[in-house]
Write a protein that holds these residues in place. Sequence first.
Motif, PDB file in Angstrom:
ATOM      1  N   LEU A 699      27.738 -12.116  29.933  1.00 33.81           N
ATOM      2  CA  LEU A 699      26.980 -12.749  28.861  1.00 33.81           C
ATOM      3  C   LEU A 699      25.602 -13.147  29.385  1.00 33.81           C
ATOM      4  N   PRO A 700      24.512 -12.895  28.644  1.00 32.80           N
ATOM      5  CA  PRO A 700      23.173 -13.273  29.098  1.00 32.80           C
ATOM      6  C   PRO A 700      23.088 -14.758  29.423  1.00 32.80           C
ATOM      7  N   PHE A 701      22.359 -15.059  30.477  1.00 37.21           N
ATOM      8  CA  PHE A 701      22.093 -16.424  30.937  1.00 37.21           C
ATOM      9  C   PHE A 701      23.374 -17.165  31.332  1.00 37.21           C
ATOM     10  N   GLU A 702      24.496 -16.399  31.441  1.00 35.89           N
ATOM     11  CA  GLU A 702      25.781 -17.029  31.745  1.00 35.89           C
ATOM     12  C   GLU A 702      26.046 -18.185  30.777  1.00 35.89           C
ATOM     13  N   ALA A 703      25.682 -17.922  29.526  1.00 39.54           N
ATOM     14  CA  ALA A 703      25.787 -18.954  28.496  1.00 39.54           C
ATOM     15  C   ALA A 703      27.220 -19.072  27.992  1.00 39.54           C
ATOM     16  N   ARG A 704      27.458 -20.061  27.159  1.00 40.36           N
ATOM     17  CA  ARG A 704      28.772 -20.271  26.571  1.00 40.36           C
ATOM     18  C   ARG A 704      28.967 -19.306  25.405  1.00 40.36           C
ATOM     19  N   THR A 705      30.192 -19.035  25.087  1.00 42.35           N
ATOM     20  CA  THR A 705      30.503 -18.200  23.919  1.00 42.35           C
ATOM     21  C   THR A 705      30.445 -19.066  22.665  1.00 42.35           C
ATOM     22  N   GLN A 706      29.759 -18.524  21.644  1.00 39.73           N
ATOM     23  CA  GLN A 706      29.639 -19.296  20.398  1.00 39.73           C
ATOM     24  C   GLN A 706      30.401 -18.679  19.242  1.00 39.73           C
ATOM     25  N   THR A 707      30.435 -17.363  19.218  1.00 41.95           N
ATOM     26  CA  THR A 707      31.112 -16.750  18.065  1.00 41.95           C
ATOM     27  C   THR A 707      31.611 -15.366  18.446  1.00 41.95           C
ATOM     28  N   VAL A 708      32.558 -14.883  17.643  1.00 43.63           N
ATOM     29  CA  VAL A 708      33.069 -13.521  17.784  1.00 43.63           C
ATOM     30  C   VAL A 708      32.800 -12.807  16.474  1.00 43.63           C
ATOM     31  N   GLU A 709      32.039 -11.717  16.562  1.00 42.28           N
ATOM     32  CA  GLU A 709      31.687 -10.996  15.335  1.00 42.28           C
ATOM     33  C   GLU A 709      32.841 -10.149  14.828  1.00 42.28           C
ATOM     34  N   SER A 710      33.614  -9.604  15.773  1.00 38.92           N
ATOM     35  CA  SER A 710      34.703  -8.725  15.326  1.00 38.92           C
ATOM     36  C   SER A 710      35.769  -8.614  16.407  1.00 38.92           C
ATOM     37  N   VAL A 711      37.011  -8.368  15.938  1.00 40.72           N
ATOM     38  CA  VAL A 711      38.138  -8.077  16.830  1.00 40.72           C
ATOM     39  C   VAL A 711      38.848  -6.875  16.213  1.00 40.72           C
ATOM     40  N   VAL A 712      38.854  -5.770  16.949  1.00 40.11           N
ATOM     41  CA  VAL A 712      39.473  -4.538  16.441  1.00 40.11           C
ATOM     42  C   VAL A 712      40.543  -4.088  17.429  1.00 40.11           C
ATOM     43  N   PRO A 713      41.813  -3.978  16.986  1.00 42.05           N
ATOM     44  CA  PRO A 713      42.861  -3.503  17.903  1.00 42.05           C
ATOM     45  C   PRO A 713      42.565  -2.091  18.394  1.00 42.05           C
ATOM     46  N   ASP A 714      42.771  -1.884  19.683  1.00 35.21           N
ATOM     47  CA  ASP A 714      42.645  -0.550  20.271  1.00 35.21           C
ATOM     48  C   ASP A 714      44.061  -0.040  20.521  1.00 35.21           C
ATOM     49  N   GLY A 715      44.593   0.600  19.514  1.00 39.72           N
ATOM     50  CA  GLY A 715      45.993   0.995  19.567  1.00 39.72           C
ATOM     51  C   GLY A 715      46.860  -0.066  18.914  1.00 39.72           C
ATOM     52  N   ALA A 716      48.160   0.119  19.007  1.00 40.73           N
ATOM     53  CA  ALA A 716      49.108  -0.776  18.331  1.00 40.73           C
ATOM     54  C   ALA A 716      49.239  -2.087  19.083  1.00 40.73           C
TER      55      ALA A 716
END
Length: 764
Positions: A699-716
Amino acid sequence: MNKAITEGLVFQPPAFANGLDVWSSGDGTAGSATYDNAANAAFVPADQDFGGALEIQKTDAVQKLRYTGQTPLLPGCYLQIKARIKALSGNLPSVRIAGWAGGAGDVHVTGLTEAGPSVALTSYGDVVEITAIVGTGARGGVDMPWGTEPLYGHFGLDLTGSNGGVVRIDDIEINDVTNIYLSEIQARVDVRDYGAIGDGVQDNQVAFEAADAAANGREILVPEGTYLLSDSVTFQNPVFFEGEVSIADDKILSLTKNFDLPSYVDAFGGDTEQAFKKAYQALLNNPGHVELDLKGRKVALRAPVDMQAAVSNRTFYASRHVIKNGQFSVFPGPNWDTDLLTSQASYSASAAKTLSNVVNVANIPIGALVEGTGVGREVYVRDKNVGAQTLTLSQPLYDAVGTQTYTFRRFKYIWDFSGFAQVSKMHVSNIEFQCGDDCSGILLPPAGTANHFRDCFMTNPLNRGITSHGEGDQGLLVDRCNFSTDESSKLVTERQVVALNCNANDVKIRHCRASHFLHFAVLAGSSSIIIGNHIFQGDSADPGPRSAGLVLTRTNNRGTITGNYIDSCSIEWGNEHDATPDFGSEFSFSALSITGNIFLSQSSAPSFNFLIVKPYGPGHFINGLTVTGNTVRLVDGSIARFEGIDTSFAPLDFDKFRNIRFEDNSFFNLNHHVENPLVLRHDEPSVQATWVVEPHPNLPFEARTQTVESVVPDGAIRDTVNAVYYGLPYFEAGQGPNQDQVNLRWEKAVRGAVVMRIRIDDPI
């Protein structure tokens, strides 16, 4: 040329046979006695040598013979007076051609030579011819140079010596001999023909102007000698200098038809320094001049050029003007030494650009670099008020509230514009400033708009290339210029030279090349466009620290850095020119685009970053940063990451990050390839209800995570009995001790893999 033919003038006096009533025994002026019926004179109609002749017995100490008619004198016209004489009896006299100079109002013009060479008669009956030439100029062979003040003359001859002798005189002739003094078929007008004298003492202003008025398109010749001018002179015709002029610094010599530096060099006897000053003075004082062409000449300077002192009648100039095609170099010496002073002063954030209670304020020079605790880079003295004991600064100080001792360094520049109030629309093209590691290049005026440097070379400045100590850089354009130093062999930590700095907005720096500076550009304004430059600042250390090539000190930057080749140096973005550097109600770090650049570094320390954000107070954050399409490569080693935060004064507030794009960049030999949004695949091999995703350190600047735009399963996604699970998780950002993790929460324990887009900023 013969004025009698071309203008119908009558120079020839009448013959003695026509009467002696027009021949005076005095000066020839109205009312003077004539030889008509004089006791000592008679007309002899049949002389064996002369035909008709005038016979005179000498009775006066100076026996005069003058034609009472007014023989005209014109500028550039030369007359030869000729007489033939013989002695008959008595004492043998001497004889000379003579005249009386008449000016406007028939007033005698005094102080002139009014007689030619004297010839002694040595025998009786021998015919002796005497001549003399009279004219406006002190030319070779001119016996009576009268200048331009006399308008006419009464001409004749004088008999001197013992009285009593009897002589006979043939008819006197006056002929136009101007053609003797014409060269190149009248292609030139000689200033001497209009009364100029190149003795360095006599004032030649009137003579120069008269020659120019008469030239009518012909070239004017200034022959050998030194010609003093007491006032400004403008030539409307081309001028050729064999001699030189001497003129006061505040007087203008304007060469309108050959306005270029070589002409001024000729005019000032080869002194290129004086020639440039006078040419620049003329450039700013004649609306007919737009461009000063140096025509490839080199100007050698013994001291800085005070550009305003060269044009002492102006402190403001805002019309477009051009200086082009030449080179400036310097003779080393004490005139280029940096002035170093220290003084105690006080600072308050409420008067952000003012130092008050300055001790010995009168001694602090305008344009001096200010150094002290809490003083950012490239802060200069813009103005001073001796009575109020204050200094006006080019930028605020970030942590200097109170009283301390400051250091002031006044660098010496080849061109110093600090004496002006404003200069705008100056265009400098194809000029090399050869500083020779003895001086700096250019100190801009304190105010000005749209000044432009194009295709110039700033070579080996001692301290600075182009310095702004005010806002003479508003809308500055720097195009296709080469900046180089004599510090290539030094380590980065030993370097001191800064190529340029700017305080105002809207600067364009395009397609330049800069090598081995401490910093290429320190930019305190906003809306800068930095395009297509090659900046390289490496050294021989392996590995070694690297300095900033570009220093940006405006938080709400609105700048564009595109298509540059940035080699072994960084972009540093801070707020050191902020009197209250803690975040308040202003815009924080925002609106900067870094796109399509080539970043390269060789033998750099592992801690090096190409982009550094440096807040000088707490509470700041990033709200608008685009870093896209860049190619980043390390040679001879690797570094951890492209970007970093300098927390020497304060960290950034990760919770307030907004609108940050770090994508489509190519990284080679970087340990961590950063992105935002960061696309990653997370594998969870064992069934878990909570998946802990660790995007750090990508992550740039070793910053904190603020949001997740998407989660897509890769397989079952499968549960504990290996059945396919079709439910969706929710995320929890900002997890873990450093808040840089994401938890995916499932309805039940599952295993599998997902592809996620995680952001360090809040896009809303």
